[in-house]
Design an enzyme around this catalytic site. Structure first.
Site, PDB file in Angstrom:
ATOM      1  CB  ILE A  60      -1.011   0.030   1.180  1.00 13.63           C
ATOM      2  CG1 ILE A  60      -0.303   0.036   2.546  1.00 13.63           C
ATOM      3  CG2 ILE A  60      -2.000  -1.123   1.090  1.00 13.63           C
ATOM      4  CD1 ILE A  60      -1.219   0.366   3.714  1.00 13.63           C
ATOM      5  CB  THR A 125      -5.526   0.304  17.706  1.00 11.41           C
ATOM      6  OG1 THR A 125      -5.188  -0.106  19.033  1.00 11.41           O
ATOM      7  CG2 THR A 125      -4.612   1.457  17.329  1.00 11.41           C
ATOM      8  CG  ASP A 126      -7.558  -0.339  22.757  1.00 10.29           C
ATOM      9  OD1 ASP A 126      -6.481  -0.536  22.158  1.00 10.29           O
ATOM     10  OD2 ASP A 126      -7.937  -1.063  23.711  1.00 10.29           O
ATOM     11  CD  GLU A 127      -1.546  -0.253  21.510  1.00  9.36           C
ATOM     12  OE1 GLU A 127      -0.535   0.455  21.324  1.00  9.36           O
ATOM     13  OE2 GLU A 127      -1.490  -1.486  21.640  1.00  9.36           O
ATOM     14  CE1 TYR A 153      -0.163  -0.538  15.423  1.00  6.88           C
ATOM     15  CE2 TYR A 153      -0.766  -0.278  17.739  1.00  6.88           C
ATOM     16  CZ  TYR A 153      -1.076  -0.686  16.453  1.00  6.88           C
ATOM     17  OH  TYR A 153      -2.321  -1.227  16.184  1.00  6.88           O
ATOM     18  CE  LYS A 157      -3.930   1.211  13.207  1.00  8.45           C
ATOM     19  NZ  LYS A 157      -4.225   0.489  11.928  1.00  8.45           N
ATOM     20  CG  ASN A 182      -4.739  -5.790  23.618  1.00  5.59           C
ATOM     21  OD1 ASN A 182      -4.995  -4.624  23.923  1.00  5.59           O
ATOM     22  ND2 ASN A 182      -3.499  -6.244  23.554  1.00  5.59           N
ATOM     23  CG  ASN A 183      -8.844  -8.251  17.816  1.00  9.25           C
ATOM     24  OD1 ASN A 183      -9.418  -8.517  16.779  1.00  9.25           O
ATOM     25  ND2 ASN A 183      -9.141  -7.168  18.508  1.00  9.25           N
ATOM     26  CE  LYS A 192       1.554  -7.909  17.388  1.00  7.56           C
ATOM     27  NZ  LYS A 192       0.670  -7.965  16.237  1.00  7.56           N
ATOM     28  CE1 TYR A 210       8.434  -7.835  27.149  1.00  6.89           C
ATOM     29  CE2 TYR A 210       6.736  -6.378  26.344  1.00  6.89           C
ATOM     30  CZ  TYR A 210       7.744  -7.285  26.097  1.00  6.89           C
ATOM     31  OH  TYR A 210       8.054  -7.628  24.807  1.00  6.89           O
ATOM     32  NE  ARG A 217      -1.913  -3.618  26.513  1.00  8.57           N
ATOM     33  CZ  ARG A 217      -1.319  -2.752  27.336  1.00  8.57           C
ATOM     34  NH1 ARG A 217      -1.913  -2.375  28.472  1.00  8.57           N
ATOM     35  NH2 ARG A 217      -0.122  -2.258  27.046  1.00  8.57           N
ATOM     36  N   GLY A 278       7.724   3.208  27.781  1.00  5.12           N
ATOM     37  CA  GLY A 278       6.446   3.919  27.562  1.00  5.12           C
ATOM     38  C   GLY A 278       5.218   3.046  27.729  1.00  5.12           C
TER      39      GLY A 278
HETATM   40  P1  NAD Z   1      -0.792  -8.307  11.620  1.00  4.97           P
HETATM   41  O1  NAD Z   1       0.549  -7.729  11.871  1.00  4.97           O
HETATM   42  O2  NAD Z   1      -1.087  -9.704  12.021  1.00  4.97           O
HETATM   43  O3  NAD Z   1      -1.127  -8.212  10.052  1.00  4.97           O
HETATM   44  C1  NAD Z   1      -0.814  -7.077   9.283  1.00  4.97           C
HETATM   45  C2  NAD Z   1      -0.902  -7.480   7.816  1.00  4.97           C
HETATM   46  O4  NAD Z   1      -0.632  -6.299   7.033  1.00  4.97           O
HETATM   47  C3  NAD Z   1       0.135  -8.526   7.401  1.00  4.97           C
HETATM   48  O5  NAD Z   1      -0.473  -9.523   6.623  1.00  4.97           O
HETATM   49  C4  NAD Z   1       1.147  -7.743   6.583  1.00  4.97           C
HETATM   50  O6  NAD Z   1       1.781  -8.506   5.578  1.00  4.97           O
HETATM   51  C5  NAD Z   1       0.268  -6.652   5.986  1.00  4.97           C
HETATM   52  N1  NAD Z   1       1.046  -5.451   5.625  1.00  4.97           N
HETATM   53  C6  NAD Z   1       1.975  -4.806   6.383  1.00  4.97           C
HETATM   54  N2  NAD Z   1       2.499  -3.780   5.696  1.00  4.97           N
HETATM   55  C7  NAD Z   1       1.873  -3.761   4.485  1.00  4.97           C
HETATM   56  C8  NAD Z   1       1.968  -2.926   3.353  1.00  4.97           C
HETATM   57  N3  NAD Z   1       2.847  -1.896   3.311  1.00  4.97           N
HETATM   58  N4  NAD Z   1       1.174  -3.165   2.293  1.00  4.97           N
HETATM   59  C9  NAD Z   1       0.302  -4.206   2.317  1.00  4.97           C
HETATM   60  N5  NAD Z   1       0.179  -5.048   3.357  1.00  4.97           N
HETATM   61  C10 NAD Z   1       0.949  -4.825   4.435  1.00  4.97           C
HETATM   62  O7  NAD Z   1      -1.817  -7.294  12.283  1.00  4.97           O
HETATM   63  P2  NAD Z   1      -3.230  -7.573  12.993  1.00  4.97           P
HETATM   64  O8  NAD Z   1      -3.004  -7.831  14.419  1.00  4.97           O
HETATM   65  O9  NAD Z   1      -4.029  -8.499  12.155  1.00  4.97           O
HETATM   66  O10 NAD Z   1      -3.849  -6.089  12.888  1.00  4.97           O
HETATM   67  C11 NAD Z   1      -4.589  -5.708  11.731  1.00  4.97           C
HETATM   68  C12 NAD Z   1      -5.073  -4.284  11.907  1.00  4.97           C
HETATM   69  O11 NAD Z   1      -5.872  -4.182  13.081  1.00  4.97           O
HETATM   70  C13 NAD Z   1      -3.924  -3.282  12.107  1.00  4.97           C
HETATM   71  O12 NAD Z   1      -4.267  -2.106  11.411  1.00  4.97           O
HETATM   72  C14 NAD Z   1      -3.901  -3.020  13.608  1.00  4.97           C
HETATM   73  O13 NAD Z   1      -3.454  -1.722  13.875  1.00  4.97           O
HETATM   74  C15 NAD Z   1      -5.373  -3.167  13.948  1.00  4.97           C
HETATM   75  N6  NAD Z   1      -5.676  -3.631  15.322  1.00  4.97           N
HETATM   76  C16 NAD Z   1      -5.082  -4.752  15.836  1.00  4.97           C
HETATM   77  C17 NAD Z   1      -5.445  -5.206  17.098  1.00  4.97           C
HETATM   78  C18 NAD Z   1      -4.813  -6.442  17.699  1.00  4.97           C
HETATM   79  O14 NAD Z   1      -5.045  -6.733  18.870  1.00  4.97           O
HETATM   80  N7  NAD Z   1      -4.057  -7.231  16.956  1.00  4.97           N
HETATM   81  C19 NAD Z   1      -6.412  -4.515  17.839  1.00  4.97           C
HETATM   82  C20 NAD Z   1      -6.989  -3.359  17.284  1.00  4.97           C
HETATM   83  C21 NAD Z   1      -6.623  -2.944  16.011  1.00  4.97           C
HETATM   84  O1  DAU Z   2      -5.037  -2.610  22.050  1.00  5.57           O
HETATM   85  C1  DAU Z   2      -4.934  -2.954  20.709  1.00  5.57           C
HETATM   86  C2  DAU Z   2      -3.498  -3.284  20.369  1.00  5.57           C
HETATM   87  O2  DAU Z   2      -3.200  -4.530  20.986  1.00  5.57           O
HETATM   88  C3  DAU Z   2      -3.251  -3.350  18.875  1.00  5.57           C
HETATM   89  O3  DAU Z   2      -3.462  -2.074  18.323  1.00  5.57           O
HETATM   90  C4  DAU Z   2      -1.835  -3.842  18.563  1.00  5.57           C
HETATM   91  O4  DAU Z   2      -1.675  -4.007  17.178  1.00  5.57           O
HETATM   92  C5  DAU Z   2      -1.629  -5.172  19.256  1.00  5.57           C
HETATM   93  O5  DAU Z   2      -0.313  -5.631  19.046  1.00  5.57           O
HETATM   94  C6  DAU Z   2      -1.906  -5.047  20.755  1.00  5.57           C
HETATM   95  O6  DAU Z   2      -0.921  -4.221  21.396  1.00  5.57           O
HETATM   96  P1  DAU Z   2      -0.282  -4.610  22.828  1.00  5.57           P
HETATM   97  O7  DAU Z   2       0.999  -3.917  22.982  1.00  5.57           O
HETATM   98  O8  DAU Z   2      -1.312  -4.450  23.901  1.00  5.57           O
HETATM   99  O9  DAU Z   2      -0.096  -6.200  22.574  1.00  5.57           O
HETATM  100  P2  DAU Z   2       1.108  -7.208  22.932  1.00  5.57           P
HETATM  101  O10 DAU Z   2       0.593  -8.582  22.652  1.00  5.57           O
HETATM  102  O11 DAU Z   2       2.380  -6.796  22.317  1.00  5.57           O
HETATM  103  O12 DAU Z   2       1.235  -7.032  24.505  1.00  5.57           O
HETATM  104  C7  DAU Z   2       0.132  -7.238  25.370  1.00  5.57           C
HETATM  105  C8  DAU Z   2       0.602  -6.925  26.774  1.00  5.57           C
HETATM  106  O13 DAU Z   2       1.534  -7.935  27.185  1.00  5.57           O
HETATM  107  C9  DAU Z   2       1.329  -5.608  26.906  1.00  5.57           C
HETATM  108  O14 DAU Z   2       1.012  -5.010  28.160  1.00  5.57           O
HETATM  109  C10 DAU Z   2       2.814  -5.991  26.895  1.00  5.57           C
HETATM  110  C11 DAU Z   2       2.813  -7.366  27.517  1.00  5.57           C
HETATM  111  N1  DAU Z   2       3.866  -8.286  27.047  1.00  5.57           N
HETATM  112  C12 DAU Z   2       3.971  -8.482  25.701  1.00  5.57           C
HETATM  113  C13 DAU Z   2       4.942  -9.333  25.195  1.00  5.57           C
HETATM  114  C14 DAU Z   2       5.074  -9.538  23.698  1.00  5.57           C
HETATM  115  C15 DAU Z   2       4.677  -8.966  27.944  1.00  5.57           C
HETATM  116  O15 DAU Z   2       4.537  -8.793  29.172  1.00  5.57           O
HETATM  117  N2  DAU Z   2       5.640  -9.819  27.439  1.00  5.57           N
HETATM  118  C16 DAU Z   2       5.811 -10.009  26.102  1.00  5.57           C
HETATM  119  O16 DAU Z   2       6.723 -10.781  25.726  1.00  5.57           O
END
Ligand code: NAD
Ligand code: DAU
Length: 343
Positions: A60, A125-127, A153, A157, A182-183, A192, A210, A217, A278
């Site tokens: 993109i 995202t809620d972040e 990040y 967003k 968080n999903n 994750k 951490y 979350r 942070g």
């Molecule tokens: P993910 O990292 O699993 O997937 C991201 C996808 O985007 C990958 O398939 C990657 O190849 C593709 N991508 C990255 N850069 C690209 C580019 N330049 N062009 C085209 N494709 C590209 O992420 P996810 O956890 O599935 O999150 C998807 C969306 O949802 C993100 O926008 C994230 O900010 C948002 N979101 C995630 C969560 C969560 O908990 N995971 C929660 C709320 C919102």
């Molecule tokens: O809230 C939505 C967001 O949730 C999305 O926008 C992001 O894309 C997604 O990655 C997620 O962000 P977090 O930072 O909350 O997710 P993560 O799984 O990285 O971490 C969840 C919590 O766990 C966070 O408080 C950090 C902690 N953590 C994470 C990792 C990877 C640990 O304690 N140890 C670890 O090794």
């Protein structure tokens, strides 16, 4: 209905594609994904033979490619999942987060303006709201909570969200934005928290928590997120933001201990490590708006969802073991060589 799903080879995008093909078998879905380290074509294998599904590899951030691509297709809606999504990686190297999450979103919207669409939906995202204190459980994020970001990040967003709102107001682009908590669930990349802890516990390696593990979350099973986006696409109002979350708050330590119980592994595997820079303390979504206006409610509570998720990772070891071993990156190189578009 012809829908472009960007980032559909990632965690939530792939679950969304499965959901949509099943819920609306008459829709045509095209997945555009750059297949970064987080994109996994194997994930999409179950739908590759579906006549209403196509996959195209593309970035993109590549304006010329995106405009050519939109010129050849005729999309009714665009759902933008494509992003760099991991907070820790954004602390290591912010640049690509700005390029993909902000500029990539802008390029997609420019193409939407040029070629016309009924709806551009931004998956946010809620972040973007920053964090909440641990000692005030009554506080939650509403759609009116000010944007106040902590990591590169979340800043990227939030910047994209502001641009999406600007394109709506200035150019009249029909947009909606969803901000989800968080999903968790099938096909989440094992960097994750939940899949990382499952894979490490199974290998009987140390589980890196951490700080003190007290950060909170608000966990949502991925299918509930997908259903919410489907509702927003069909019933959401142009220019509106919708928060998505299911009141499933847990501290990280609680989550990790639950996983250990499910896998029958000892708590002695937990290792408290240096905190994330942070590090946001607590996220909690108030989903009143989407619930009252669109009738959305979460269906899977954390206690059930975490059992389903652990079972999925046990039943699908090959999927994540391939990722950990790096095999899937070799697979892309063999499959795509230097070609940009495949369908
Ligand atoms: P993910 O990292 O699993 O997937 C991201 C996808 O985007 C990958 O398939 C990657 O190849 C593709 N991508 C990255 N850069 C690209 C580019 N330049 N062009 C085209 N494709 C590209 O992420 P996810 O956890 O599935 O999150 C998807 C969306 O949802 C993100 O926008 C994230 O900010 C948002 N979101 C995630 C969560 C969560 O908990 N995971 C929660 C709320 C919102
Ligand atoms: O809230 C939505 C967001 O949730 C999305 O926008 C992001 O894309 C997604 O990655 C997620 O962000 P977090 O930072 O909350 O997710 P993560 O799984 O990285 O971490 C969840 C919590 O766990 C966070 O408080 C950090 C902690 N953590 C994470 C990792 C990877 C640990 O304690 N140890 C670890 O090794």
């Amino acid at each position: 209905m012809n829908i472009l799903v960007t980032g559909g080879a990632g965690f939530i995008g792939s679950n969304f594609i499965f959901y949509m093909l099943e819920k609306h078998p008459e829709y045509r879905i095209l997945c555009l994904d750059a297949l970064t380290y987080a994109g996994n074509l194997k994930t999409l294998e179950p739908v590759m033979d579906n006549d209403n599904f196509r996959f195209v590899k593309g970035d993109i951030r590549d304006r010329e490619f995106i405009f050519n691509f939109f010129g050849k297709e005729d999309f009714d809606m665009v759902v933008n999942f494509a992003a760099e999504s991991h907070v820790d990686r954004s602390i290591e190297d912010p640049g690509v987060f700005l390029e993909t999450n902000i500029i990539g979103t802008q390029i997609l919207m420019d193409a939407c303006r040029e070629y016309g669409i009924q709806r551009f939906h931004q998956v946010s995202t809620d972040e973007v709201y920053g964090d909440l204190p641990l000692d005030k459980p009554e506080l939650m994020f509403t759609e009116d909570t000010p944007i106040k970001t902590s990591s590169p990040y979340s800043a990227s967003k939030a910047s994209a969200d502001l641009l999406v709102e600007a394109y709506n107001r200035t150019f009249g682009l029909p947009v909606t934005i969803s901000r989800c908590s968080n999903n968790y669930g099938p096909y989440q990349f094992p960097e994750k928290l939940i899949p990382l802890m499952i894979s490490k516990a199974l290998a009987e390696e140390e589980l890196p928590v951490y700080g003190k593990g007290e950060n909170v979350r608000d966990w949502l099973y991925v299918e509930d997120h997908c259903r919410a986006i489907d509702l927003i696409l069909h019933k959401g109002k142009d220019g509106e933001v919708y928060n998505i979350g299911g009141h499933n708050e847990r501290s990280n330590l609680e989550v990790v201990k639950t996983i250990l119980v499910e896998l029958d592994k000892p708590e002695s595997l937990i290792s408290f490590v240096e905190d994330r820079a942070g590090h946001d303390l607590r996220y909690a979504i108030d989903p009143t708006k989407i619930s009252e206006e669109l009738g959305w409610k979460p269906t899977i509570l954390f206690d059930e969802g975490i059992k389903k998720t652990v079972k999925w990772y046990l039943d699908n070891k090959k999927w994540w073991e391939n990722i950990l071993s790096g095999d899937y990156q070799d697979y892309y190189q063999r499959m795509y060589k230097d070609e940009q578009v495949n369908s």
